[in-house]
Write a protein that holds these residues in place. Structure first.
Motif, PDB file in Angstrom:
ATOM      1  N   ALA A  41       0.847  -1.195   0.000  1.00  0.00           N
ATOM      2  CA  ALA A  41       0.000   0.000   0.000  1.00  0.00           C
ATOM      3  C   ALA A  41       0.881   1.243   0.000  1.00  0.00           C
ATOM      4  O   ALA A  41       1.996   1.248   0.553  1.00  0.00           O
ATOM      5  N   VAL A  44      -0.898   7.089   2.783  1.00  0.00           N
ATOM      6  CA  VAL A  44      -2.269   7.588   2.669  1.00  0.00           C
ATOM      7  C   VAL A  44      -2.278   9.094   2.376  1.00  0.00           C
ATOM      8  O   VAL A  44      -1.259   9.780   2.483  1.00  0.00           O
ATOM      9  N   SER A  91      -2.814  -0.201   4.407  1.00  0.00           N
ATOM     10  CA  SER A  91      -3.218   1.168   4.756  1.00  0.00           C
ATOM     11  C   SER A  91      -3.308   1.385   6.258  1.00  0.00           C
ATOM     12  O   SER A  91      -3.033   2.489   6.743  1.00  0.00           O
ATOM     13  N   TRP A  94      -0.056   2.671   7.459  1.00  0.00           N
ATOM     14  CA  TRP A  94       0.185   4.074   7.090  1.00  0.00           C
ATOM     15  C   TRP A  94      -0.666   5.027   7.931  1.00  0.00           C
ATOM     16  O   TRP A  94      -0.202   6.111   8.313  1.00  0.00           O
ATOM     17  N   HIS A  95      -1.895   4.627   8.227  1.00  0.00           N
ATOM     18  CA  HIS A  95      -2.730   5.477   9.089  1.00  0.00           C
ATOM     19  C   HIS A  95      -2.135   5.573  10.493  1.00  0.00           C
ATOM     20  O   HIS A  95      -2.195   6.643  11.126  1.00  0.00           O
TER      21      HIS A  95
END
Length: 301
Positions: A41, A44, A91, A94-95
């Motif tokens: 991914a 973000v 994701s 990354w969050h």
């Protein structure tokens, strides 16, 4: 008391059957093949908007360096993502990195290391070691905190032990989130923990470990299973584990080893929490983030 949102989310995961996915011959291999074909991914939207992002490569593997455009400081987080050494960064990772940057102003390095079963532990460690040495040359070891979740937590401990063994610069602190430290899954308490864990099984731990190792290698060997290597001479450590997860056993044994040699290991146990809950959209994750931020920003004693 566990939150309603956590109860609901854990119930959904339990009835999904995800825990048994890796146990079905052929299905797991197809799932991993799709994951590898899809690739990691990407950072973000918030990160792309609020950070300067540099993408580099080490031996063909991506490496991301993120620096906040505003309110940055000298703190640098070297983050190793989880996924059993077999699955790409997602994701959710990354969050979580976004939240760390927003709360601390830290810059972050994220190595996208080689994955199993195509790659084994030595190639993954070689890439991460080079990435860390580059981070030291840019940010200074005294400013770096190594952090990781699940397999990334085990990787964080193993990396620090390897740096110590080779008399190289160590990070200032370690943060291990539900760390995966033992590929043998031989702790007797894990038989009962398997009943409460909604995601991980004994067979799953052993299978993921075997994919990261070569045929005939001992699953208890260092650095594949960093739990069995000495923990003295390492930076202060903050470790998180949920009382309902299989890998609670790893964290408890790590804490016991640390106490025996006087290592600085603080273990945070969260009642009824599941594996890597701190990455999930539940109130307990915010509490864990508060604990992490306090540790990151506290002066090293």
């Amino acid at each position: 008391m566990i939150s309603l949102r956590a109860r609901l989310l854990f119930f959904i995961v339990r009835i999904s059957g995800l825990k048994n996915y890796l146990l079905k011959p052929g299905r797991a291999e197809k799932f991993i093949a799709r994951d590898h074909a899809r690739g990691p991914a990407l950072p973000v939207r918030w990160l792309r908007k609020h950070c300067d992002i540099e993408k580099a490569e080490i031996d063909g593997q991506p490496l991301y360096r993120l620096s906040p455009k505003e309110n940055g400081n000298s703190l640098h987080i070297f983050y190793l993502h989880g996924g059993g050494y077999a699955f790409n960064i997602v994701s959710l990772h990354w969050h979580f990195i976004k939240k760390l940057i927003r709360r601390t102003g830290a810059s972050v390095t994220v190595p996208i290391y080689p994955l199993s079963p195509e790659n084994k532990w030595d190639s993954s460690y070689a890439m991460v070691m080079e990435a860390f040495e580059q981070a030291v040359s840019r940010y200074g070891a005294e400013n770096i905190v190594v952090m990781g979740d699940s397999a990334g937590g085990g990787f964080s401990l193993g990396l620090s032990q390897m740096l110590r063994n080779h008399d190289k610069a160590l990070p200032s602190k370690l943060v291990l989130l539900s760390p995966y430290l033992d590929k043998t899954a031989a702790d007797p308490t894990q038989i009962e923990l398997e009943k409460t864990d909604i995601l991980i099984s004994i067979e799953g731990i052993r299978r993921l470990g075997s994919w990261w190792m070569r045929e005939g290698e001992d699953p208890a060997m260092f650095p594949a299973s960093p739990l069995f290597a000495p923990v003295d001479g390492l930076p202060p450590m903050l470790v998180f584990a949920g009382t309902d997860e299989m890998l609670l056993a790893d964290s408890l044994r790590l804490k016991q080893k640390g106490d025996e040699v006087g290592a600085q290991i603080e273990l945070k146990l969260y009642d009824h929490m599941q594996h890597v809950w701190m990455l999930l959209p539940i109130p307990e994750a915010k509490t864990a983030l508060d604990d992490i931020v306090e540790f990151l920003l506290a002066p090293k004693v």
